[in-house]
Write an enzyme that holds these catalytic residues in place. Structure first.
Site, short mmCIF file in Angstrom:
data_model
loop_
_atom_site.label_atom_id
_atom_site.label_comp_id
_atom_site.label_asym_id
_atom_site.label_seq_id
_atom_site.Cartn_x
_atom_site.Cartn_y
_atom_site.Cartn_z
N HIS A 106 39.12 35.54 -4.93
CA HIS A 106 39.74 34.69 -4.42
C HIS A 106 41.16 34.37 -5.00
O HIS A 106 41.40 34.55 -6.28
CB HIS A 106 39.12 33.20 -4.33
CG HIS A 106 37.87 33.34 -3.52
ND1 HIS A 106 37.93 33.62 -1.96
CD2 HIS A 106 36.52 33.11 -3.61
CE1 HIS A 106 36.82 33.69 -1.58
NE2 HIS A 106 35.76 33.26 -2.54
N ARG A 161 31.26 41.72 3.86
CA ARG A 161 31.34 40.33 4.40
C ARG A 161 32.38 40.35 5.89
O ARG A 161 33.22 40.85 5.51
CB ARG A 161 31.74 39.03 3.64
CG ARG A 161 31.84 37.77 4.34
CD ARG A 161 31.97 36.48 3.48
NE ARG A 161 33.13 36.35 3.09
CZ ARG A 161 33.80 35.14 3.16
NH1 ARG A 161 33.15 33.91 3.53
NH2 ARG A 161 35.09 35.05 2.62
N GLU A 188 28.35 27.41 6.57
CA GLU A 188 29.44 26.74 5.74
C GLU A 188 29.87 25.45 6.28
O GLU A 188 30.09 24.81 5.43
CB GLU A 188 30.77 27.82 6.21
CG GLU A 188 30.41 29.27 5.84
CD GLU A 188 31.53 30.08 5.98
OE1 GLU A 188 32.69 30.29 5.38
OE2 GLU A 188 31.76 30.93 7.12
N ASP A 209 33.98 25.47 2.51
CA ASP A 209 34.27 24.95 3.93
C ASP A 209 33.48 23.73 4.29
O ASP A 209 33.99 22.64 5.12
CB ASP A 209 34.00 25.89 4.98
CG ASP A 209 35.26 27.02 4.98
OD1 ASP A 209 36.49 26.72 5.18
OD2 ASP A 209 34.88 28.15 4.56
N ARG A 247 29.93 29.50 -4.55
CA ARG A 247 30.61 28.26 -5.46
C ARG A 247 32.06 28.68 -6.02
O ARG A 247 32.04 30.22 -6.13
CB ARG A 247 30.06 27.86 -6.58
CG ARG A 247 28.56 27.11 -6.49
CD ARG A 247 27.95 26.82 -7.62
NE ARG A 247 26.35 26.24 -7.54
CZ ARG A 247 26.30 25.17 -7.41
NH1 ARG A 247 27.10 24.09 -7.16
NH2 ARG A 247 25.10 24.48 -7.26
N ARG A 281 42.65 27.97 4.74
CA ARG A 281 41.31 28.38 3.77
C ARG A 281 41.32 27.03 2.69
O ARG A 281 42.19 26.64 2.45
CB ARG A 281 41.49 29.50 3.09
CG ARG A 281 41.57 30.65 4.07
CD ARG A 281 41.46 32.14 3.08
NE ARG A 281 41.23 32.94 4.25
CZ ARG A 281 40.07 33.56 4.51
NH1 ARG A 281 39.30 32.76 4.27
NH2 ARG A 281 40.10 34.58 5.26
#
Length: 872
Positions: free
Chosen positions: A133, A388, A498, A535, A573, A705
């Site tokens: 990320h 994903r 989510e 989210d 997480r 995001r």
């Protein structure tokens, strides 16, 4: 708090700061060094509340030229990096707790039997999923220098050094600090997904490769001493997976070709590392005695172990070199490559068993055992790659196909019709997809990804995650796609729930799937479900999301028990509270009862990978914390909440959700305020990760995001997503007479207590005064009322939290964490005022780009992120 924290750590930070000061003097002269030191001192006093020093900082920055602002930004960003390195090294060298021993103390108190403990150990499974990320703001080249610097700090704190040795290390420290000062700290281009994957491989090579076998050895030794329970040779309490190169949700740069390349590069790195291990074993296993099994394989060789390992080393070398040649476009023969874990394990186990049989167990249980442990953890693929993708992308495949086949549009079908179609095709023996069909590029990419999975071994993959999953057909469609394009083994498919609505509906989706006979048979008794933290918190606020996550997990555990299926919950997480971040021990012990019986799978993202696993000692400590908490939760699960607790948390969560949404969704001033009060727009220019900041470039705040959403608020120290609406809802409950019940829940329910512990940590990093300074300079008069109202709620929330927790100040229960923040706060303060000045200058120029200002802006963003640590 131990005095050593006040002395050794602070002294190290001061010494590193002085070394950096020497670099600044050498390059820019005494005048600049004095200016930087004056800013540092003013920053420290400004943080303590001295308004004169605050005014001095603001006045100075308004007078400095753009280039000078860049120098100041670089200096304080470097200071914060050095402070973090010093703290990391201190934490790794000074284990103030033995988490396994603390676990044993709890077990002794509860009279836990050896049989109960053994059952828990057999269930112990820690699967860390490394993700890239975009919060890892530090370049890989600087991470290397920082790792070297940490090594030097570890060495220089040894008391047995001679003066010559100590001077040599000091010289090396100066060298590394100088290298960092003269290196561009900001990437000029975004990293590619392959760059991110290579960074993940480096974390394994430089830290986890050593830490995992050391951790397993430590566990085994302690378990054997306490319960006469040695871990078996094939024990793999730690597993490694990754999203780097497999996470294509909203990232157009992760393609099937990238996934193929990352899979091969991982195998290449594994071959390199195992080749080094086997080469060393060849050197050390020079003994001549062996058992009949080895003798039958190697004949009359005088050094049988070397003879047995030589072909393995050759094959590992061929794998490493062959993959390099293949990636360079050369023709290769992959028959000479290591393909399976057993190819590695068989000769190693032959050596191990022979050494044991010949009375050389001390040799067998040395370096050889470490290598065997590594095989069980890392395998020939180094880590398992998750895939994903968004559920819409899978639906698009079937939509195009059904239109091509004249069956209508799949996306317009009812859920019943979709399931009927998918199940019919899953039971069919004929191919569904026409061989000459030419789909769109986006659909072809989904198909090509499935084909890449089919081309590689099952050992190389973790699970397939479906983002924004909300229906059983979302899961069935992926199983059909994988089967249609050649995947012959049952790849686990995990729906990711989510949003708040998806979390609430998760149990009904899984229940519906479990009622399908074909599905239940296909998954072979094991279901993965991913719980989204980012989210859901962005959707409803951290309090409401936390309770929805808890209830969802409870319901999923009950369904798994009803159908006799093992459930592995995968926790998405992040490092921050708004993304589910919480110290590992508290996070695990606040899970619902039964939620850990299928293992603990969790993402480790961005900068938290480095802070928790960046050095072998840190990694070993982090793994021990995970292991002790999981074992404790398995042996003594937290209590199921009483009905009166449920009723109150449900009410509080609903009020918190409404409070949050009333601001974020329904206040027309909020979005315009967010855009100007934070550096959100400027963040998009920072080349942090490979993934775009928005899922849909044309979308508004709803498409932003969760990570940049949280990152932006952290920069201004309002850290709004982590607390907004929560304590206001608690106050409503207190006003209704529920204070005694709240006290009961805090004392006896780990989940509820963890909510307040998280807020305590958040409030330790929040600073309403800094947020107000951003507003003064950047927010138009007509929007300032919103900032004032938010800070008023923040101050109320902080006061109420202290009252509820019966504390005099925030982070009272975590003095070490509080001191850590205080060490960095004085360096952070100037960066905030510098950033405000830069934002005003950049925005005054409008669309006119200014490279110096933009680079300085990126430096402040990165510096504040480093100082705040868990920012995204």
């Amino acid at each position: 708090m131990p005095k050593i924290l006040d002395s050794q750590l602070k002294e190290t930070v001061r010494n590193l700061g002085s070394t950096l000061g020497d670099m600044i003097r050498a390059q820019l002269g005494d005048e600049w060094l004095q200016r930087i030191e004056a800013i540092r001192l003013d920053g420290r006093e400004s943080y303590k509340g001295d308004t004169d020093c605050t005014d001095k900082l603001k006045a100075l920055f308004s007078e400095l030229e753009d280039e000078q602002l860049l120098v100041v930004g670089r200096a304080f960003s470097q200071f914060l990096n050095l402070a973090n390195i010093a703290e990391q090294e201190f934490n790794s060298a000074n284990h103030d707790q033995d988490s396994i021993q603390e676990l044993f103390n709890h077990l002794d108190k509860d009279n836990v039997s050896a049989e109960t403990f053994e059952k828990a150990v057999n269930q112990l499974s820690i699967e860390l999923v490394l993700t890239a990320h975009p919060t890892e703001v530090t370049r890989r080249t600087l991470i290397h220098k920082h790792s070297e610097l940490a090594q030097c700090l570890r060495q220089i704190h040894q008391t047995s050094l001679t003066d010559i040795e100590r001077d040599k290390i000091r010289t090396r420290i100066s060298d590394l600090v100088a290298q960092a000062w003269h290196t561009e700290e900001i990437r000029t281009v975004r990293p590619t997904p392959v760059d991110e994957a290579r960074w993940g491989f480096s974390v394994i090579e430089n830290s986890l490769w050593e830490a995992v076998p050391d951790f397993v050895r430590e566990l085994s030794t302690k378990f054997e001493a306490k319960y006469d329970l040695a871990l078996p040779l094939d024990a793999a309490p730690v597993k490694l997976s990754s999203w780097m190169g497999g996470d294509r949700d909203g990232n157009p740069f992760v393609t099937s070709k990238v996934t193929q390349q990352v899979l091969l590069l991982a195998r290449k790195r594994a071959a390199k590392l195992f080749a080094q291990d086997v080469d060393m074993l060849q050197v050390e296993l020079s003994m001549s005695d062996c058992d009949d099994t080895i003798r039958a394989k190697v004949g009359d060789e005088l050094e049988p172990y070397r003879a047995l390992l030589r072909p393995l080393l050759n094959k590992l070398t061929n794998t490493k070199n062959g993959i390099a040649e293949f990636l360079n476009g050369e023709a290769v023969d992959d028959n000479e490559w290591i393909s399976t874990k057993d190819e590695l394990l068989t000769p190693l186990m032959l050596c191990y068993n022979s050494l044991q049989a010949c009375g050389m167990s001390v040799i067998a249980d040395g370096r050889l055992l470490d290598t065997i442990r590594r095989v069980h953890c890392f395998g020939v693929h180094l880590l398992k790659l998750d895939i994903r993708q968004d559920s819409e992308r899978h639906a698009d495949v079937f939509s195009e196909l059904t239109r091509h086949l004249g069956m209508g549009d799949y996306t317009n079908w009812s859920e019943e019709d979709k399931q009927a179609f998918l199940l019919k095709e899953l039971s069919s023996k004929r191919p569904l997809f026409p061989s000459k069909w030419q789909p769109s590029a986006d659909v072809q990419e989904v198909i090509d990804t499935c084909k890449v999975v089919a081309q590689h071994s099952e050992e190389g993959f973790g699970i397939y995650i479906i983002s924004m999953a909300s229906l059983p057909s979302d899961v069935l469609s992926v199983h059909l796609l994988l089967r249609e394009f050649g995947v012959t083994w049952p790849m686990p498919v995990a729906p990711l729930f989510e949003t708040l609505d998806d979390l609430n509906a998760a149990s009904s989706v899984i229940d519906a799937l479990m009622n399908i006979d074909w599905y239940r048979g296909y998954i072979q008794g094991h279901q993965y479900v991913m719980i989204g933290y980012s989210d859901s918190a962005k959707d409803a606020g951290a309090m409401a999301a936390g309770w929805a996550q808890y209830e969802s997990q409870e319901a999923l555990v009950a369904i798994a028990e009803k159908f006799g299926v093992e459930l592995t919950l995968f926790h998405g997480r992040g490092g921050t509270i708004g993304r589910g971040g919480l110290p590992a021990h508290a996070a695990i012990l606040s899970q619902p009862p039964g939620s850990l019986s299928g293992g603990f799978r969790v993402t480790e993202q961005g900068e938290t990978i480095r802070y928790k696993f960046g050095m072998p000692q840190l990694a070993q400590r982090s793994l021990s914390l995970y292991a002790s908490a999981i074992l404790e939760a398995l042996i003594s699960p937290p209590p199921a909440p009483k009905q009166e607790w449920r009723d109150l948390i449900t009410e509080v969560a609903a009020n918190a959700r409404d409070n949050y949404r009333n601001t974020v969704r329904h206040d027309e001033s909020f979005v315009p305020y967010f855009r100007v009060a934070t550096p959100e727009q400027e963040l998009g220019k920072l080349p942090l990760g490979s993934r775009p900041a928005k899922r849909k470039p044309s979308g508004g705040i709803e498409s932003l995001r969760a990570i940049p959403w949280i990152f932006a608020w952290a920069q201004t120290r309002l850290v709004l997503p982590s607390w907004l609406g929560a304590m206001k809802a608690v106050q409503t409950a207190i006003d209704a007479g529920h204070r005694p019940l709240i006290d009961d829940m805090l004392a006896n329910w780990p989940f509820f207590h963890s909510r307040f512990s998280m807020l305590d940590m958040v409030f330790g990093k929040a600073d309403p005064r800094i947020s107000a300074e951003y507003d003064k300079r950047l927010v138009p008069e007509e929007l300032r009322h919103l900032g004032d109202a938010l800070r008023e709620e923040l101050n109320m929330s902080m006061s109420l939290l202290l009252d509820v927790l019966q504390q005099k100040e925030v982070m009272e229960s975590d003095p070490k964490g509080n001191e850590s923040m205080n060490i960095r706060a004085g360096y952070l303060q100037p960066l905030h005022f510098l950033q405000i000045e830069l934002l005003e200058r950049i925005r005054a120029k409008g669309d006119e780009a200014d490279p110096t200002l933009e680079r300085a802006m990126m430096v402040t963003i990165a510096g504040i992120a480093v100082g705040m640590r868990n920012t995204g």
